[in-house]
Design a protein around this motif. Structure first.
Motif, short mmCIF file in Angstrom:
data_model
loop_
_atom_site.label_atom_id
_atom_site.label_comp_id
_atom_site.label_asym_id
_atom_site.label_seq_id
_atom_site.Cartn_x
_atom_site.Cartn_y
_atom_site.Cartn_z
N UNK A 107 -23.30 -8.64 -39.22
CA UNK A 107 -21.85 -8.52 -39.15
C UNK A 107 -21.24 -9.75 -38.49
N UNK A 108 -21.87 -10.25 -37.43
CA UNK A 108 -21.34 -11.44 -36.75
C UNK A 108 -21.37 -12.66 -37.66
N UNK A 109 -22.42 -12.80 -38.45
CA UNK A 109 -22.48 -13.93 -39.39
C UNK A 109 -21.43 -13.79 -40.48
N UNK A 110 -21.31 -12.57 -41.04
CA UNK A 110 -20.37 -12.36 -42.13
C UNK A 110 -18.92 -12.51 -41.69
N UNK A 111 -18.60 -12.02 -40.51
CA UNK A 111 -17.20 -11.94 -40.10
C UNK A 111 -16.74 -13.09 -39.20
N UNK A 112 -17.69 -13.71 -38.48
CA UNK A 112 -17.31 -14.79 -37.58
C UNK A 112 -18.07 -16.09 -37.83
N UNK A 113 -19.10 -16.03 -38.66
CA UNK A 113 -19.91 -17.22 -38.85
C UNK A 113 -20.69 -17.58 -37.60
N UNK A 114 -21.03 -16.58 -36.78
CA UNK A 114 -21.69 -16.78 -35.50
C UNK A 114 -23.03 -16.05 -35.49
N UNK A 115 -24.05 -16.68 -34.93
CA UNK A 115 -25.30 -16.00 -34.65
C UNK A 115 -25.25 -15.51 -33.21
N UNK A 116 -25.38 -14.20 -32.98
CA UNK A 116 -25.27 -13.68 -31.61
C UNK A 116 -26.38 -14.18 -30.70
N UNK A 117 -26.06 -14.22 -29.42
CA UNK A 117 -27.07 -14.38 -28.38
C UNK A 117 -27.55 -13.00 -27.99
#
Length: 247
Positions: free
Chosen positions: A199-209
């Motif tokens: 979800x973080x990649x799809x919606x924010x383009x971010x890989x979570x820590x």
């Protein structure tokens, strides 16, 4: 001196953050944990946002610029309120902890189907040997890694979230122009880590820590969570994206 604005998830109990506040204060940070009326059927996201903004504006020690700045942290359902707050305050950093990441116009009630949370939860249950048809159990999904003292306090202070917030839409048509980070509890059973990463990649383009702990990591691993928050410094982490639009 950084000021951390801490937004709780469903129920809105500010005491949820007490261990994180203690740890941040030991490191010389200022904290504002905001109590939200989760059980008020007349209070939704607009009211939550107003209350957080008012709490910051009323706090005489709140920092609104560098160095340090204003760090807004939202946990779980607080992921809907936190960016709304950042659109109104001069935040230097926005952090979502096991957070619901909204899209423009989406309500928290719509988020579950839109992200595929139920399927992700079922897959995680099967993979980890839990009965996927047993139904929701608070101890299994939220309390499994908490010390008994925190379980007792949580159950004593807990309040249910009314339907009001789940029916109000996320009103921003663009993500606030604030550096954004996502933190995932690697042992989260309710929002499994692989689900959060997708979800973080799809919606924010971010890989979570990732940090140790489940959905309530601020209560099970507060020190490790604060270590990660502090690692971000006062603004844009080196090499990290600064998303500006969602859609």
């Amino acid at each position: 001196m950084s000021t951390y604005v801490l937004i709780p998830g469903a129920g809105g109990v500010a005491a949820f953050w007490h261990l994180v506040e203690d740890e941040l204060r030991r490191r010389g940070r200022h904290t504002i944990a905001v109590d939200l009326p989760g059980d008020d059927p007349a209070a939704g996201l607009p009211q939550y946002t107003d209350l957080v903004v008012e709490a910051v504006e009323a706090d005489g020690k709140a920092v609104d610029g560098d160095p340090g700045g204003l760090v807004v942290v939202g946990q779980s359902l607080g992921g809907f309120t936190a960016p709304l707050v950042c659109a109104r305050l001069p935040a230097s950093l926005l952090v979502l902890v096991n957070g619901m990441i909204p899209r423009p116009g989406e309500t928290p009630g719509e988020w579950w189907d839109a992200t595929g949370q139920a399927a992700a939860l079922r897959a995680s249950d099967v993979r980890e040997g839990r009965d996927p048809d047993a139904g929701f159990d608070l101890a299994t999904y939220f309390l499994h890694d908490l010390p008994q003292s925190e379980i007792d306090a949580l159950l004593k202070n807990n309040r249910d979230e009314s339907d009001a917030a789940f029916g109000t839409p996320f009103t921003l048509d663009a993500w606030p122009d604030v550096p954004t980070r996502v933190i995932t509890g690697r042992d989260d059973r309710f929002f499994p880590a692989d689900f959060q990463r997708r979800v973080a990649r799809e919606r924010l383009g971010i890989t979570p820590d990732e940090v140790p702990g489940g959905h309530l990591a601020p209560l099970s691993h507060p020190r490790e969570l604060v270590d990660q928050l502090e690692a971000y410094g006062t603004g844009r982490p080196e090499g990290g994206p600064r998303p500006s639009r969602r859609g």
